[in-house]
Design a protein around this motif. Structure first.
Motif, mmCIF file in Angstrom:
data_model
loop_
_atom_site.group_PDB
_atom_site.id
_atom_site.type_symbol
_atom_site.label_atom_id
_atom_site.label_comp_id
_atom_site.label_asym_id
_atom_site.label_seq_id
_atom_site.Cartn_x
_atom_site.Cartn_y
_atom_site.Cartn_z
ATOM 1 N N PHE A 19 0.655 -0.695 -0.226
ATOM 2 C CA PHE A 19 -0.185 0.235 0.227
ATOM 3 C C PHE A 19 1.029 1.390 0.034
ATOM 4 C CE2 PHE A 19 -2.362 3.375 2.798
ATOM 5 C CZ PHE A 19 -2.795 3.987 1.317
ATOM 6 N N GLY A 20 1.873 1.071 0.551
ATOM 7 C CA GLY A 20 2.764 2.380 1.037
ATOM 8 C C GLY A 20 3.511 2.725 -0.381
ATOM 9 N N MET A 21 3.990 1.442 -1.408
ATOM 10 C CA MET A 21 4.446 1.536 -2.329
ATOM 11 C C MET A 21 3.737 2.417 -3.240
ATOM 12 S SD MET A 21 6.938 -1.974 -2.049
ATOM 13 C CE MET A 21 7.435 -1.807 -4.095
ATOM 14 N N GLY A 22 2.623 1.343 -2.986
ATOM 15 C CA GLY A 22 1.595 2.024 -4.240
ATOM 16 C C GLY A 22 1.606 3.091 -4.181
ATOM 17 N N SER A 23 1.637 3.697 -3.122
ATOM 18 C CA SER A 23 0.353 5.349 -2.823
ATOM 19 C C SER A 23 1.834 6.780 -3.228
ATOM 20 C CB SER A 23 0.338 5.730 -1.756
ATOM 21 O OG SER A 23 1.516 5.529 -0.739
ATOM 22 N N TRP A 24 3.338 5.897 -3.264
ATOM 23 C CA TRP A 24 4.299 6.703 -3.524
ATOM 24 C C TRP A 24 5.067 6.893 -4.851
ATOM 25 C CZ3 TRP A 24 5.386 11.347 -1.209
ATOM 26 C CH2 TRP A 24 5.083 11.642 -0.044
ATOM 27 N N ALA A 25 4.043 5.681 -5.624
ATOM 28 C CA ALA A 25 4.851 4.972 -7.066
ATOM 29 C C ALA A 25 4.615 6.267 -7.724
ATOM 30 C CB ALA A 25 4.278 3.797 -7.713
ATOM 31 N N ALA A 26 3.982 6.536 -7.876
ATOM 32 C CA ALA A 26 3.388 7.716 -9.155
ATOM 33 C C ALA A 26 3.465 8.806 -8.818
ATOM 34 C CB ALA A 26 1.447 7.541 -9.203
ATOM 35 N N ASN A 28 6.570 10.390 -6.908
ATOM 36 C CA ASN A 28 7.637 9.601 -7.166
ATOM 37 C C ASN A 28 8.629 9.358 -8.654
ATOM 38 O OD1 ASN A 28 8.827 10.400 -4.184
ATOM 39 N ND2 ASN A 28 8.724 7.766 -4.202
ATOM 40 N N GLY A 29 7.349 8.623 -9.591
ATOM 41 C CA GLY A 29 8.240 8.408 -10.281
ATOM 42 C C GLY A 29 8.288 9.584 -11.015
ATOM 43 N N ILE A 30 6.677 11.018 -11.015
ATOM 44 C CA ILE A 30 6.959 12.346 -11.448
ATOM 45 C C ILE A 30 8.210 12.638 -11.901
ATOM 46 C CG2 ILE A 30 5.379 13.883 -11.741
ATOM 47 C CD1 ILE A 30 3.272 12.836 -11.675
ATOM 48 N N TRP A 31 8.381 13.193 -10.261
ATOM 49 C CA TRP A 31 9.592 13.510 -9.455
ATOM 50 C C TRP A 31 11.207 13.013 -10.361
ATOM 51 C CZ3 TRP A 31 9.930 18.333 -7.164
ATOM 52 C CH2 TRP A 31 8.802 18.303 -7.113
ATOM 53 N N VAL A 32 11.019 11.617 -10.749
ATOM 54 C CA VAL A 32 12.507 11.463 -10.959
ATOM 55 C C VAL A 32 12.637 11.368 -12.361
ATOM 56 C CG1 VAL A 32 13.407 9.429 -11.934
ATOM 57 C CG2 VAL A 32 12.845 9.352 -9.810
ATOM 58 N N GLU A 33 11.017 12.073 -13.132
ATOM 59 C CA GLU A 33 11.049 11.825 -14.357
ATOM 60 C C GLU A 33 11.790 13.302 -14.887
ATOM 61 O OE1 GLU A 33 7.896 11.262 -15.967
ATOM 62 O OE2 GLU A 33 8.226 8.701 -15.896
ATOM 63 N N LEU A 34 11.482 14.292 -13.380
ATOM 64 C CA LEU A 34 11.476 16.174 -13.941
ATOM 65 C C LEU A 34 12.623 16.144 -14.644
ATOM 66 C CD1 LEU A 34 10.037 17.520 -10.866
ATOM 67 C CD2 LEU A 34 9.438 17.520 -13.006
ATOM 68 N N GLY A 63 1.592 5.311 11.528
ATOM 69 C CA GLY A 63 3.044 5.927 11.177
ATOM 70 C C GLY A 63 3.094 7.087 11.047
ATOM 71 N N ASP A 64 4.348 7.597 9.669
ATOM 72 C CA ASP A 64 4.537 8.641 9.412
ATOM 73 C C ASP A 64 3.380 9.315 8.464
ATOM 74 O OD1 ASP A 64 7.450 10.979 7.820
ATOM 75 O OD2 ASP A 64 4.936 11.390 9.155
ATOM 76 N N PRO A 65 2.612 9.860 8.567
ATOM 77 C CA PRO A 65 2.278 10.666 7.467
ATOM 78 C C PRO A 65 2.793 11.157 5.950
ATOM 79 C CG PRO A 65 0.457 11.164 9.350
ATOM 80 C CD PRO A 65 1.740 10.634 9.630
ATOM 81 N N GLY A 66 4.104 11.436 6.662
ATOM 82 C CA GLY A 66 5.057 12.104 5.955
ATOM 83 C C GLY A 66 5.668 12.064 5.250
ATOM 84 N N SER A 67 6.085 10.683 5.502
ATOM 85 C CA SER A 67 7.432 9.645 4.924
ATOM 86 C C SER A 67 6.319 8.500 3.452
ATOM 87 C CB SER A 67 8.032 9.037 6.111
ATOM 88 O OG SER A 67 7.299 7.963 6.153
ATOM 89 N N GLY A 68 7.478 8.258 3.117
ATOM 90 C CA GLY A 68 7.364 6.519 2.087
ATOM 91 C C GLY A 68 6.678 5.262 2.532
#
Length: 282
Positions: A19-26, A28-34, A63-68
């Motif tokens: 769940f955590g990986m899926g919520s951040w995949a999009a 982080n993917g956009i930031w990596v493409e910047l 957990g930490d709502p602001g972390s991956g």
């Protein structure tokens, strides 16, 4: 109460991780493409501004709502009361007396908890509002490779810091403040590079590339660790603590983004280099 079967515990942890990986995949993917698109699209840096309108990824309340990653170490209930519930003042008890029913004896916000919430708000203001607004200005003068490495390795520092917190968790307020100060020093260096863009120090050298990438990685890693550690300390306070932590995260992120809007979009404090033009006399 009997402990749940091992298979159920492993499955639960696996589902939470997915769940955590899926919520951040999009995101982080956009930031990596910047680094690839920011110099090619006609929107340029405006493109990054539009990304801030995207909704934040969902987070689990354990957990930490602001972390991956979400950190919830088992056995936290066995910690001492002052560590498990930092948002509550323990009632004063003396021999042969009972605790006072006065509501003031159970203060929701103590000086210790206020410092933790302030630290959480400050770190999120820097990581979610201030520093992302100047990343391209601090990295692009050193080339697209430096920008790409700073974004990719900086994103990788987040989960690595969360894994580190699972094994070595700092519960000292002084220690967390010291780590935050270290992260602020890295952030100040990156901010100085952005202000001096497009001709920051050591531009055109390998040392400059190494320093800017290393600063972004260490800054992201230190702040991620602080956020996880603070959230883990607040986690034992129950729902009021999680609610206060969530408010601190959102308010800090909002203040950081609002504070960076005038210098980036109105007063144009930061300047980008021009293609095929040597503005630094190299």
């Amino acid at each position: 109460m009997a402990a749940p079967p091992l298979g159920r515990t492993v499955l639960t942890h696996l589902l939470v991780a997915l769940f955590g990986m899926g919520s951040w995949a999009a995101v982080n993917g956009i930031w990596v493409e910047l680094p690839v698109v920011v110099k090619d699209l006609p929107e340029a840096a405006a493109f990054q501004g539009l990304l801030r309108l995207l909704p934040r990824p969902p987070s689990v309340p354990t957990g930490d709502p602001g972390s991956g990653l979400q950190v919830g170490a088992p056995g936290a209930e066995e910690e001492e009361e002052e560590e498990a519930s930092p948002l509550q003042e323990p009632p004063t008890q003396t021999a042969g007396t009972t605790s006072s029913p006065d509501p003031k004896a159970h203060q929701l916000f103590s000086a210790h908890s206020a410092c933790l919430l302030g630290l959480l708000a400050t770190t999120n203001a820097l990581t979610n509002g201030v520093l992302p607004a100047v990343q391209s200005f601090s990295c692009l003068p050193y080339g697209r490779l430096a920008y790409h490495l700073a974004v990719v390795l900086g994103s990788s520092a987040n989960p690595l810091a969360c894994f580190l917190a699972m094994g070595v968790l700092c519960r000292s307020l002084v220690g967390l403040c010291g780590l935050s100060l270290l992260g602020i020093l890295f952030g100040a260096y990156l901010m100085a590079l952005a202000v001096l863009s497009p001709c920051p120090p050591l531009v055109g050298t390998s040392a400059g590339v190494v320093l800017v990438v290393l600063s972004w990685v260490l800054c992201a890693g230190v702040f991620s660790y602080v956020k996880v550690a603070v959230s883990s300390m607040l986690h034992g306070g129950g729902r009021p603590a999680l609610l206060a932590a969530g408010v601190a995260i959102q308010v800090g992120s909002l203040l950081g983004a609002v504070a960076m809007f005038p210098p980036t979009s109105i007063y144009h404090v930061f300047h980008s280099g021009k293609d095929c033009v040597d503005q630094c006399g190299l």
